[in-house]
Structure formats: structure tokens, C-alpha cells
Enzyme design. Structure first.
Site, PDB file in Angstrom:
ATOM      1  CG  ASP A  58      11.203  22.380  -4.230  1.00 40.04           C
ATOM      2  OD1 ASP A  58      10.536  22.453  -3.170  1.00 40.04           O
ATOM      3  OD2 ASP A  58      11.876  23.320  -4.690  1.00 40.04           O
ATOM      4  CB  ALA A  81       9.509  18.504   3.249  1.00 40.93           C
ATOM      5  CB  THR A 133       9.061  22.837  15.916  1.00 37.72           C
ATOM      6  OG1 THR A 133       9.937  23.197  16.984  1.00 37.72           O
ATOM      7  CG2 THR A 133       8.573  24.120  15.264  1.00 37.72           C
ATOM      8  CD  GLU A 135      12.914  26.172  17.794  1.00 36.59           C
ATOM      9  OE1 GLU A 135      13.092  27.348  17.436  1.00 36.59           O
ATOM     10  OE2 GLU A 135      13.736  25.268  17.596  1.00 36.59           O
ATOM     11  CE1 TYR A 216      24.997  31.696  18.770  1.00 37.21           C
ATOM     12  CE2 TYR A 216      23.551  29.776  18.722  1.00 37.21           C
ATOM     13  CZ  TYR A 216      24.290  30.748  18.059  1.00 37.21           C
ATOM     14  OH  TYR A 216      24.311  30.755  16.692  1.00 37.21           O
ATOM     15  N   GLY A 293      16.949  37.016  19.640  1.00 38.85           N
ATOM     16  CA  GLY A 293      15.656  36.393  19.896  1.00 38.85           C
ATOM     17  C   GLY A 293      15.734  34.984  20.432  1.00 38.85           C
TER      18      GLY A 293
END
Length: 352
Positions: A58, A81, A133, A135, A216, A293
Site C-alpha cells: 500500500d 497507483a 488525468t 480531469e 447519464y 458536477g
């Protein structure tokens, strides 16, 4: 070269590892927590390579990360990750903050302490590549605007806000400590081995099962689609040839409305595996309430990576989506085993 890759059991990470083991002589250490979206079956074909090693770690476990750096002694780090599903981030943002922000901090610190203790030759060779990303840039208002490497950040979801935060941390560690970092921001990926909760594999598998194909709103959201193997080539090019301190946007040059994507999948399935009742798969399309959003349009200007590093995508959306659908039709057993976790349990020797 020795490359430490975080999140290598995930969709993009596994594509990167397959590319490196198949196309280069480099060694790879795959560090992955193995959450629901990470699956080692995506790496089954290279699992026996002497140049590949997996450790279940992790990235929020700082001590285990330190030990991985010390024992493996990487020349390069590729950090993939992350928690990445927007819907999950809306329902439960805490895990996204923990993994994407705290985990990135832990990895940066492990890399910094390791790098600072290297000899001068090894120091000059080391790079930390953070994979992010598009985004983080938020929503494009116009129909012709494109995200560039200098577009201001304006994240809309807990997921994109956590990724934006991690990008800022990476740049701060480069500016403050001199850690040799690079960042890439990519558009929507698709292709083989994609976890079935994402749009394209979800539509394929739902259609084959005769289930509704949820869209959507009106399905008019526009995304730039990047075939995952093209992305893997780009990421390797950046980590090996990219300039420290730079950001590179990676896009597929394939803007499509979500409804176009779904209808294309339905049309190809009509051709390759017609429904037993002879109805078109489009009859399964169902419009559902839009999520909070929801950004309308993302589009990448990928001219910098083309001009500076000579990378361009090889797949068009038309060729890539057909390859993807054909792969899923031929690998439905993989989907079942990923969804129920059976291969993971076998690989790790667990029964639960």
C-alpha cells in the site's frame, strides 16, 4: 534500467508493464495494494519473466515503500497507483484523499530520501514520473478549446481534486527539493483488461447479458478516447526521454459523445454477436439522472509530446474500439474471474 511502478496491477499500469517486459530489456518492480480494481491476471502472461517482480504494498505504508526502494534500487519511478472512479469518489471521498494525496506524499518522500543518497551518476539518471488525468483541468466550455499543459486547474469532483492535489505535490517536491519529476495528464483510456465498472467494458458486458445500458443525462458529454496500449507507449517514452520538470498531455485525438460511444459498441456487437431475439443492442440504452458536477467536455492538445518526443497514437477510435470489443468477446472468463476475485486468491494463496 530498473523501473519501480506503483499501481501496476491496474488497467493502465498493467499495460505499461506488459509493454516494458515485451518491448524492452528493463526490469520492473510492481508495487500494488490490490484493491478491487487491481488484478494480477492482467499480468499473467509475463508473470514468469525474470525481469518482473510483484510486491503487495500500500503506498500509504511508508516503511514498506522505503524497503522497496532500498532493495530494488530503481533508476525510474512511474507512479500510477490511484483511486480513479468518479462515482465512487462522490459516494466516498475519504479513500481518494488518502490514496491519491497521502499516498503520493509517502511515495515522494520515499523517492526523495532514496535519491538524495545516490551517487552522482545514479542521481543524474533518476526520474520520478507521476501519471495524472485531464480531469484536473475541469470542464471545457467551447467546442474547439483544448486542454494544454498550461491550462489552469479547476477540478470538479473529489477524484479530480485529489489528483490535482497530487500533481501540485509532485511539482512542489521538484521545486523545493530538486527531485527530478515529470507529470503526464491523459484523456480517457479504453482497451483490453479494463475493469468492468468503467463505461466501455460496462456497456459491452451489460449488452451481452441483456441488461440496461445506463447513460447519464442525454449522453452528450464529450471525451477524448485514448487506446491504452498507445498510452503505455507514451508513458514509457516520457519516463525515458522526457525533460525533467516538464508536463506532457497525452490524448487520443478521438473526441466522442458518450452516446456515440455506446451506439458504436452496440453496432459492432450487432455485427459480431447478434442478440438471440434479433433485436438491436441499442434497444437496451437507458437514460438515467446525471451525476453531480458532471463535466461536459474534455479534449487534449497533445502537440507537445508529438513535437518534443515524437509520440502520436497509432489507434483511431474506430480501430481501437473494435479491438477492444473483440478482446472482451474472447475473454469473458477473464471478466468473471476479475469480478469475483478468484484469480487473485489463487495467485496470493488466499481463500477469502
Amino acid at each position: 534500467m530498473k523501473i519501480l511502478i506503483t499501481g501496476g496491477a491496474g488497467f493502465i499500469g498493467s499495460a505499461v508493464i506488459r509493454h516494458i517486459i515485451d518491448k524492452t530489456d528493463d526490469q520492473v518492480l510492481n508495487v500494488d495494494k490490490l484493491t478491487y480494481a487491481g488484478n494480477l491476471e492482467s499480468l499473467k502472461m509475463i508473470d514468469g519473466s525474470p525481469r518482473y517482480e510483484f510486491r503487495q504494498i500500500d503506498i500509504c505504508d511508508a516503511e514498506s515503500l522505503k524497503q522497496a526502494f532500498t532493495s530494488f534500487k530503481p533508476n525510474l519511478v512511474m507512479h500510477l497507483a490511484a483511486e480513479s472512479h468518479v462515482d465512487r469518489s462522490i459516494d466516498g471521498p475519504a479513500e481518494f484523499i488518502n490514496t491519491n494525496i497521502v499516498g503520493t506524499y509517502n511515495l515522494l518522500e520515499a523517492a526523495r530520501h532514496y535519491w538524495q543518497n545516490l551517487g552522482e551518476a545514479e542521481k543524474s539518471q533518476f526520474k520520478f514520473h507521476h501519471i495524472s488525468t485531464d480531469e484536473v483541468y475541469g470542464d471545457l466550455e467551447g467546442t474547439t478549446d483544448l486542454f494544454t499543459e498550461s491550462t489552469p486547474y479547476a477540478p470538479s469532483s473529489p477524484y479530480s481534486a485529489s489528483k490535482a492535489s497530487s500533481d501540485h505535490l509532485v511539482r512542489a517536491w521538484q521545486r523545493t527539493y530538486g527531485l527530478p519529476t515529470l507529470i503526464t495528464n491523459c484523456s480517457n483510456n479504453y482497451g483490453p483488461y479494463h475493469f468492468p465498472e468503467k463505461l466501455i467494458p460496462l456497456v459491452i458486458l451489460n449488452a451481452l447479458d441483456g441488461k440496461p445500458l445506463p447513460i447519464y443525462g442525454k449522453g452528450d458529454q464529450i471525451r477524448d478516447w485514448l487506446f491504452v496500449d498507445d498510452h503505455a507507449r507514451a508513458l514509457y517514452k516520457v519516463v525515458t526521454k522526457g525533460k525533467v520538470g516538464e508536463t506532457y498531455n497525452i490524448g487520443g485525438h478521438n473526441e466522442k459523445q458518450n452516446i456515440e460511444v455506446v451506439k458504436t459498441i452496440c453496432q459492432i456487437l450487432d455485427e459480431l454477436q447478434p442478440k438471440v431475439d434479433a433485436q438491436a443492442y441499442e434497444s437496451l440504452i437507458t437514460f438515467v439522472k446525471d451525476r453531480p458536477g458532471h463535466d461536459l467536455r474534455y479534449a487534449i492538445d497533445a502537440s507537445k509530446i508529438a513535437n518534443d518526443l515524437g509520440w502520436i497514437p497509432e489507434e483511431s477510435f474506430e480501430t481501437g474500439i473494435r479491438k477492444t470489443i473483440e478482446w472482451y468477446l474472447e475473454n469473458l472468463e477473464w471478466c468473471r474471474r476479475v469480478q469475483d476475485g478468484s484469480y487473485q486468491r489463487e495467485r496470493l494463496g488466499t481463500t477469502e
